[in-house]
Design a protein around this motif. Structure first.
Motif, PDB file in Angstrom:
ATOM      1  N   TYR A 183     -10.755 -17.487  24.048  1.00 28.09           N
ATOM      2  CA  TYR A 183     -11.848 -18.355  23.586  1.00 28.09           C
ATOM      3  C   TYR A 183     -11.368 -19.254  22.452  1.00 28.09           C
ATOM      4  CZ  TYR A 183     -16.095 -19.896  21.304  1.00 28.09           C
ATOM      5  OH  TYR A 183     -17.060 -20.671  20.726  1.00 28.09           O
ATOM      6  N   GLU A 184     -10.642 -18.668  21.509  1.00 26.86           N
ATOM      7  CA  GLU A 184     -10.198 -19.417  20.329  1.00 26.86           C
ATOM      8  C   GLU A 184      -9.260 -20.568  20.715  1.00 26.86           C
ATOM      9  OE1 GLU A 184     -11.290 -19.348  17.342  1.00 26.86           O
ATOM     10  OE2 GLU A 184      -9.757 -20.466  16.260  1.00 26.86           O
TER      11      GLU A 184
ATOM     12  N   CYS B 290     -10.264 -12.204  20.452  1.00 28.04           N
ATOM     13  CA  CYS B 290     -10.927 -13.224  21.300  1.00 28.04           C
ATOM     14  C   CYS B 290     -10.062 -14.474  21.408  1.00 28.04           C
ATOM     15  CB  CYS B 290     -12.300 -13.578  20.752  1.00 28.04           C
ATOM     16  SG  CYS B 290     -13.415 -12.174  20.703  1.00 28.04           S
TER      17      CYS B 290
ATOM     18  N   SER C 131     -16.361  -7.213  23.045  1.00 26.56           N
ATOM     19  CA  SER C 131     -15.993  -7.832  21.770  1.00 26.56           C
ATOM     20  C   SER C 131     -16.141  -9.354  21.837  1.00 26.56           C
ATOM     21  CB  SER C 131     -14.525  -7.469  21.494  1.00 26.56           C
ATOM     22  OG  SER C 131     -13.970  -8.318  20.548  1.00 26.56           O
ATOM     23  N   GLY C 132     -16.732  -9.920  20.795  1.00 29.08           N
ATOM     24  CA  GLY C 132     -16.869 -11.377  20.736  1.00 29.08           C
ATOM     25  C   GLY C 132     -18.159 -11.851  21.367  1.00 29.08           C
TER      26      GLY C 132
ATOM     27  N   TYR D 151     -19.168  -8.691  16.827  1.00 26.95           N
ATOM     28  CA  TYR D 151     -17.885  -8.974  16.199  1.00 26.95           C
ATOM     29  C   TYR D 151     -18.085  -8.808  14.700  1.00 26.95           C
ATOM     30  CZ  TYR D 151     -13.156 -10.746  15.718  1.00 26.95           C
ATOM     31  OH  TYR D 151     -11.812 -10.836  15.466  1.00 26.95           O
TER      32      TYR D 151
ATOM     33  N   SER E  37     -11.518 -12.883  25.678  1.00 29.42           N
ATOM     34  CA  SER E  37     -10.296 -12.154  25.329  1.00 29.42           C
ATOM     35  C   SER E  37      -9.237 -12.376  26.415  1.00 29.42           C
ATOM     36  CB  SER E  37     -10.592 -10.663  25.152  1.00 29.42           C
ATOM     37  OG  SER E  37     -11.438 -10.473  24.038  1.00 29.42           O
TER      38      SER E  37
ATOM     39  N   CYS F  32     -19.351 -16.218  24.113  1.00 27.88           N
ATOM     40  CA  CYS F  32     -18.646 -15.520  23.017  1.00 27.88           C
ATOM     41  C   CYS F  32     -19.323 -15.817  21.668  1.00 27.88           C
ATOM     42  CB  CYS F  32     -17.187 -15.921  22.962  1.00 27.88           C
ATOM     43  SG  CYS F  32     -16.281 -15.499  24.453  1.00 27.88           S
TER      44      CYS F  32
ATOM     45  N   TYR G 215     -18.507 -13.798  18.233  1.00 32.08           N
ATOM     46  CA  TYR G 215     -17.251 -14.267  17.635  1.00 32.08           C
ATOM     47  C   TYR G 215     -17.454 -15.627  16.969  1.00 32.08           C
ATOM     48  CZ  TYR G 215     -12.584 -16.172  17.186  1.00 32.08           C
ATOM     49  OH  TYR G 215     -11.451 -16.758  16.684  1.00 32.08           O
TER      50      TYR G 215
END
Lengths: 319, 319
Positions: A215-216, A212, B186-187, B191, A188, B212, B215
């Motif tokens: 990471y994405e 997130c 989160s992730g 998620y 995040s 992660c 996610y």
């Protein structure tokens, strides 16, 4: 060889200059990013990070920070830590541990004390005055207590091909005790992989962690997107999704750099950042959301810089 | 209409049965997942979650928990919270806030007290004895102090098409004060997106947050993978990557369910889980890593269940 640094907000600029000098001298990405963040943490006029950072609603400065090594993906993080001058340095030291590398609250503060980190009262007289004024304003004018939550987040790439990411923040002004945002949360607030690139975020942590996004962005770069494409494609559709599903979206600004030193940003507000690499001396730029899920980037004006300097140093009158 | 529940470890089974009953009666995914986790939190013989959970190295039970609403992506989380009977219920209440929805340490505990959550001394006599014995063993035999870190993580899908995710854990046994893992992140720990599906993790949080993975599993399901494909494709390559880049990888087990109630798991250790939906009454299954980055899933044997029951209730002798 290629090297580079990108970091959130105008406040990071002196740190970016210093980090870029270190990288030019073949210092490591980890040393460069820590030095960068330390500069911001130590400067008393930046009211959202480190010394001079604004306190929680009870007047206590609680800080969050993280460090990630892009070579081995090691992460160290602290949240709700108090009285430590350089929270990011504590996070970096924790990143060397396989266990117990993310510490919160009193346990984090005690770790810093026991490991000889410099302790200091982080509540400056200026920050205290701003906090006292805000308390009065909230009572008198029923103002929204939450305002100002600018994290310094940075990515560095060194000449050996290693990358690092780090963040540091005092979090939401007037936050509730123990509140933490996205800054210490992997994926995040930050993410970096030396074989791909890295990303870091600033904005409303409560909303950033719903996506997130750091990471994405790194994942999209791994798929072949440029850093700018990755930022645009990760951030703008997610803001739309959040508006549709959650009914609103806080402020989001993300920066990214890939392993070739190319960079990108995306934001839904006026957002300054600093970036430098082997081809470009460090420069402050301004980003704004553009048409069709793109980002407009332009040079900063001297007028903006002057107004900023004046604003952050303006005397605080007691109400 | 379709509904379903999946959760980590055999310890979740009674909660999965209860959650599945609620879902059959058209109760919400949020109520079902909270009820599931509450069951595990309240059972004193599960030594890694809630009441009876094992303490940190100083004998203090510090808990982490999170709740995510798959409809609006709202998240609530607590970390390093003490003396609260149902940490996940605190997390769920926090998920209703737009600001200050993740609280750590004393601030988290105070929030629970001020919001009328049931407070209790979470250190059972049994857990205290296990802790005291381990202190002696570590001194005498120089044992690795870290052992046992089984989080309950669960995903629910209700007949209205809403999904929810939640986690709860007392974290690594003998952890350092303030240490938190992936469960509230989160992730990493969880998620869920009601338009896609959800995932939750158990294992070594310090390594899980490097990837992660929750996610990533949801993202792969959004791209069209089945839950089992998504688990296999997210988890096994990342474990290989971590072994290559970090030199080792801790224990990882993940569960996932999509919006049609189909499910999947992936793990690098022997891993039990419980799953039920409108076509299948809740059942405990066992997963193990299979050949070529796949997962072997088989029914649990009565012998295993009997041995488990005996093990968790075996008298603890003082050393």
């Amino acid at each position: 060889m290629t090297y580079g640094t990108i970091a959130t907000w105008r406040m990071a600029h002196e740190g970016v200059i210093k980090a870029t000098e270190l990288l030019k001298k073949q210092k490591s990405a980890g040393d460069a990013v820590e030095t960068l963040i330390n500069r911001v943490e130590a400067y008393p006029y930046y009211k959202s990070v480190g010394y001079g950072g604004l306190p929680n609603e009870q007047g206590v400065v609680e800080m969050d920070a993280a460090f990630m090594n892009g070579d081995d993906l090691a992460i160290g993080a602290v949240a709700g830590i108090q009285n430590v001058k350089h929270a990011v340095s504590v996070a970096r030291k924790l990143s060397k541990l396989h266990f117990n590398s993310f510490r919160v609250g009193e346990g984090a503060t005690r770790y810093a004390i026991q490991n000889d980190f410099e302790m200091v009262n982080m509540l400056t007289p200026r920050a205290k005055k701003i906090w006292q004024n805000r308390l009065l304003e909230i009572q008198e004018k029923k103002l929204d207590p939450y305002d100002g939550h600018d994290t310094v987040g940075a990515i560095t790439l060194d000449q050996q091909g290693s990358m690092a990411a780090a963040t540091s923040t005092s979090g939401l002004f007037m936050k509730k005790p123990g509140r933490i945002g996205d800054s210490p949360l992997s994926g995040s607030g930050f993410y970096v992989d030396s074989e791909v690139g890295g990303a870091a975020a600033t904005g409303l942590g409560e909303d950033l962690m719903k996506g997130c996004l750091s990471y994405e962005i790194v994942r999209l770069m791994a798929e072949g997107r440029t850093p700018q494409q990755a930022c645009d494609q990760a951030v703008y559709p997610f803001i739309e999704k959040l508006q549709k599903r959650y009914g609103k979206a806080g402020e989001f600004s993300l920066v990214a750099m890939n392993k070739a030193g190319a960079w990108g940003v995306a934001t839904n507000v006026e957002f300054t950042f600093s970036v430098g690499n082997d081809k470009q001396v460090p420069v402050i730029l301004m980003a704004n959301p553009g048409p069709d899920q793109t980002t407009c980037i332009e040079p900063i004006t001297q007028a903006w810089l002057d107004a900023y300097e004046k604003r952050i140093k303006a005397p605080i009158k007691s109400l």
